[in-house]
Design a protein around this motif. Sequence first.
Motif, PDB file in Angstrom:
ATOM      1  N   LYS A  12     -13.981 -13.129  -1.676  1.00 28.46           N
ATOM      2  CA  LYS A  12     -14.149 -11.942  -2.513  1.00 28.46           C
ATOM      3  C   LYS A  12     -15.058 -12.265  -3.701  1.00 28.46           C
ATOM      4  N   ARG A  59       0.835  -1.211   0.000  1.00 24.18           N
ATOM      5  CA  ARG A  59       0.000   0.000   0.000  1.00 24.18           C
ATOM      6  C   ARG A  59       0.866   1.256   0.000  1.00 24.18           C
ATOM      7  N   LYS A 113     -21.467 -12.407   5.240  1.00 25.67           N
ATOM      8  CA  LYS A 113     -21.091 -11.183   5.971  1.00 25.67           C
ATOM      9  C   LYS A 113     -21.866 -11.048   7.269  1.00 25.67           C
ATOM     10  N   GLY A 166      -2.224 -10.765   5.913  1.00 23.30           N
ATOM     11  CA  GLY A 166      -1.584 -11.053   7.201  1.00 23.30           C
ATOM     12  C   GLY A 166      -2.481 -11.793   8.172  1.00 23.30           C
ATOM     13  N   ARG A 189      10.825 -11.668   8.602  1.00 28.29           N
ATOM     14  CA  ARG A 189      10.987 -12.685   9.658  1.00 28.29           C
ATOM     15  C   ARG A 189       9.778 -13.623   9.611  1.00 28.29           C
ATOM     16  N   SER A 240       4.092 -12.101   9.069  1.00 30.85           N
ATOM     17  CA  SER A 240       2.711 -12.618   9.113  1.00 30.85           C
ATOM     18  C   SER A 240       2.248 -13.185   7.788  1.00 30.85           C
ATOM     19  N   SER A 299      -4.358 -14.014   4.246  1.00 33.00           N
ATOM     20  CA  SER A 299      -4.893 -12.883   3.488  1.00 33.00           C
ATOM     21  C   SER A 299      -4.652 -11.595   4.271  1.00 33.00           C
TER      22      SER A 299
HETATM   23  C1  MCA Z   1      -9.982  -6.464   5.661  1.00 35.51           C
HETATM   24  N1  MCA Z   1     -10.640  -7.180   4.724  1.00 35.51           N
HETATM   25  C2  MCA Z   1      -9.894  -8.229   4.389  1.00 35.51           C
HETATM   26  C3  MCA Z   1      -8.748  -8.145   5.183  1.00 35.51           C
HETATM   27  N2  MCA Z   1      -8.828  -7.046   5.962  1.00 35.51           N
HETATM   28  N3  MCA Z   1     -10.095  -9.218   3.501  1.00 35.51           N
HETATM   29  C4  MCA Z   1      -9.161 -10.149   3.415  1.00 35.51           C
HETATM   30  N4  MCA Z   1      -8.030 -10.142   4.155  1.00 35.51           N
HETATM   31  C5  MCA Z   1      -7.801  -9.150   5.048  1.00 35.51           C
HETATM   32  N5  MCA Z   1      -6.707  -9.156   5.810  1.00 35.51           N
HETATM   33  C6  MCA Z   1     -11.931  -6.922   4.084  1.00 35.51           C
HETATM   34  C7  MCA Z   1     -12.824  -6.038   4.873  1.00 35.51           C
HETATM   35  O1  MCA Z   1     -13.706  -6.837   5.637  1.00 35.51           O
HETATM   36  C8  MCA Z   1     -13.529  -5.249   3.782  1.00 35.51           C
HETATM   37  O2  MCA Z   1     -14.596  -5.994   3.291  1.00 35.51           O
HETATM   38  C9  MCA Z   1     -12.535  -5.177   2.674  1.00 35.51           C
HETATM   39  O3  MCA Z   1     -11.651  -6.283   2.881  1.00 35.51           O
HETATM   40  C10 MCA Z   1     -11.719  -3.919   2.581  1.00 35.51           C
HETATM   41  O4  MCA Z   1     -11.234  -3.610   3.820  1.00 35.51           O
HETATM   42  P1  MCA Z   1     -10.154  -2.473   4.018  1.00 35.51           P
HETATM   43  O5  MCA Z   1     -10.805  -1.276   4.607  1.00 35.51           O
HETATM   44  O6  MCA Z   1      -9.328  -2.280   2.824  1.00 35.51           O
HETATM   45  O7  MCA Z   1      -9.263  -3.192   5.066  1.00 35.51           O
HETATM   46  P2  MCA Z   1      -8.399  -2.529   6.119  1.00 35.51           P
HETATM   47  O8  MCA Z   1      -9.214  -2.101   7.276  1.00 35.51           O
HETATM   48  O9  MCA Z   1      -7.535  -1.504   5.463  1.00 35.51           O
HETATM   49  O10 MCA Z   1      -7.555  -3.781   6.635  1.00 35.51           O
HETATM   50  C11 MCA Z   1      -6.607  -4.371   5.819  1.00 35.51           C
HETATM   51  C12 MCA Z   1      -5.372  -4.608   6.659  1.00 35.51           C
HETATM   52  C13 MCA Z   1      -5.818  -5.474   7.870  1.00 35.51           C
HETATM   53  C14 MCA Z   1      -4.814  -3.292   7.163  1.00 35.51           C
HETATM   54  C15 MCA Z   1      -4.355  -5.318   5.825  1.00 35.51           C
HETATM   55  O11 MCA Z   1      -6.379  -6.691   7.424  1.00 35.51           O
HETATM   56  C16 MCA Z   1      -4.707  -5.719   8.815  1.00 35.51           C
HETATM   57  O12 MCA Z   1      -4.447  -4.916   9.698  1.00 35.51           O
HETATM   58  N6  MCA Z   1      -4.017  -6.853   8.683  1.00 35.51           N
HETATM   59  C17 MCA Z   1      -2.951  -7.198   9.591  1.00 35.51           C
HETATM   60  C18 MCA Z   1      -3.377  -8.324  10.422  1.00 35.51           C
HETATM   61  C19 MCA Z   1      -2.319  -8.708  11.436  1.00 35.51           C
HETATM   62  O13 MCA Z   1      -1.982  -8.007  12.367  1.00 35.51           O
HETATM   63  N7  MCA Z   1      -1.772  -9.917  11.271  1.00 35.51           N
HETATM   64  C20 MCA Z   1      -0.826 -10.443  12.179  1.00 35.51           C
HETATM   65  C21 MCA Z   1      -1.281 -11.779  12.671  1.00 35.51           C
HETATM   66  P3  MCA Z   1     -15.940  -5.282   2.818  1.00 35.51           P
HETATM   67  O14 MCA Z   1     -15.521  -4.145   1.915  1.00 35.51           O
HETATM   68  O15 MCA Z   1     -16.667  -6.354   2.074  1.00 35.51           O
HETATM   69  O16 MCA Z   1     -16.604  -4.860   4.063  1.00 35.51           O
HETATM   70  S1  MCA Z   1      -0.061 -12.419  13.796  1.00 35.51           S
HETATM   71  C22 MCA Z   1       0.750 -13.484  12.808  1.00 35.51           C
HETATM   72  O17 MCA Z   1       0.383 -13.785  11.720  1.00 35.51           O
HETATM   73  C23 MCA Z   1       2.022 -14.019  13.241  1.00 35.51           C
HETATM   74  C24 MCA Z   1       2.131 -14.931  14.269  1.00 35.51           C
HETATM   75  C25 MCA Z   1       3.177 -13.333  12.685  1.00 35.51           C
HETATM   76  O18 MCA Z   1       4.118 -13.989  12.207  1.00 35.51           O
HETATM   77  O19 MCA Z   1       3.125 -12.110  12.705  1.00 35.51           O
END
Ligand code: MCA
Length: 513
Positions: free
Chosen positions: A473, A258, A463, A408, A302, A280, A406
Amino acid sequence: MVNGNLYAHFQVIFHRFSDKTALTEVDGSTLSYGQLDSAAGQMAASLSQLGVQRGDRVSVQVAKSTQALVLYLGCLRGGFVFHPLNTGYKEYELTYFLGNAEPVLMVCDQADVAVLKPLCQQANVSTLLTLNADGSGSLTDHVFKISSELPVADLEPDSLAALLYSSGTTGTPKGIMLSHENLRSNAVSLVKGWGFTEKDVLLHALPIFHVHGLFVALGCVFLSGASMRWLAGFDLDEILATLPLSTSMMGVPTYYTRLLGSDRFGRQSTVNIRLFISGSAPLLIETFDDFEARTGHRILERYGMTETNMNTSNPLNGERRAGTVGLPLPGVEVRITNDKNQPLAYDEIGSLQVRGGNVFKGYWKMPEKTAEDFTADGYFNTGDKGQISADGYVAIVGRAKDMVISGGLNIYPKEVELVIDELPGVLESAVIGVAHADFGEALVALVVRNGDIEEAAVITALKAQISGFKVPKRVVFVAQLPRNTMGKVQKNLLREEFANLLDIGQTQLPPLA
Ligand code: MCA
């Protein structure tokens, strides 16, 4: 004896840097380490007065805020088990978590009380309190009435600190038990390995309901005395404005793609940054290269998982090799094995197993599942396929488990298929991950119909029931699912056939209404 409570280790730093800023919010408000320590003490006292006892679970589904951070710290301090929940989880998901974790206290946003109240009654959760994104709520009201601070609970290092759930291939989520020592030992390695000091300012935009934002990021800050720029989530404008005020950033690959998508992001934005860390989800070599070309920075990738926190990392000083997750962290043993758990030679592909102080205590109330995932000599089978080069770099080459990452977030297709299969008009379904420009991978559902149902109806129904990130999607209707002679759905064939379905510009499907 040294107190095994992770908070006791944080507190050494909180006292040492008592007047220093622990975090700065987007509006400029700050909190010092001394204030954070007092707030955590009051929070712990408040929870204790509410009847929460050592070892009790506190389930938390709230927006990221300073007060939410204080709640996490208060739980650690009091010896209460922190059980964070993704804010996207809906009733269907929460019912299981509350029934399984059996918390004594649930904390949620005021807007979710109507859903959570009956769930708490059903699961015998004695207290439901609120904490809103702006820090207000009945929990905060309770804390305000408390003037005392609870002393740091004296704990054995292997006491349970947190319970985090992972859905699993059967669709039944498993509670992952992480001890204070799991978290402490891993954070100590990361502070050293990544060179965090009190001079650092970490841009913290990750959610705090998963390992990455909660244990990796906060552990590095609270064991080094660094400061944080505290963002509620990923907001491109806020990140671009905050980067010049930061020295380091952690993110999932989507954060970096992004940033690269913005023409306002370049060398100038990163002049004060010493380290970008990614994890992640796999960081594409293309992203790594583009990022270096644009900024001059080589992102440090990592590898970890909820069960183990971090296992390997590319080096701070030394070669950061694109397409690899670097070298095992100190105290973590990594090996690649065949099906009989016998170690393989360099460059051979096999099951990736890990052993060390970082590896979790086991699955909550699932001793058989725990036994199944550990080898006789104490290695945890990660379910990832990997290889190790002659000079020790680990590469993840695939997954043995049917799992999609997806943006992360780990998603187990089985969990989504179970919900789709219950919809009227659906005979059966298969959910797969395909390439997606923003999220790396995203879900697509292949559905066999036995009645009248359209794509939009499937998506709307999902949803309403499950978190947005688990909703495919696209939904494609197929006449049948390809199966092998054992009757197992051949997802590899589906992944090949639909590989480009979510490509920008694809024309196979009409846009969703
Ligand atoms: C949001 N949506 C997603 C995701 N996030 N769809 C698939 N995958 C996703 N990750 C959906 C929403 O429900 C929404 O659906 C549409 O996609 C658009 O959302 P948007 O506003 O663009 O999303 P966002 O709020 O900007 O969030 C995207 C994001 C978030 C910032 C990438 O998902 C995020 O913060 N991810 C990081 C997660 C994380 O912390 N992972 C670490 C896990 P609709 O439009 O239909 O309502 S810990 C881990 O894995 C380990 C152990 C490690 O190694 O770190």
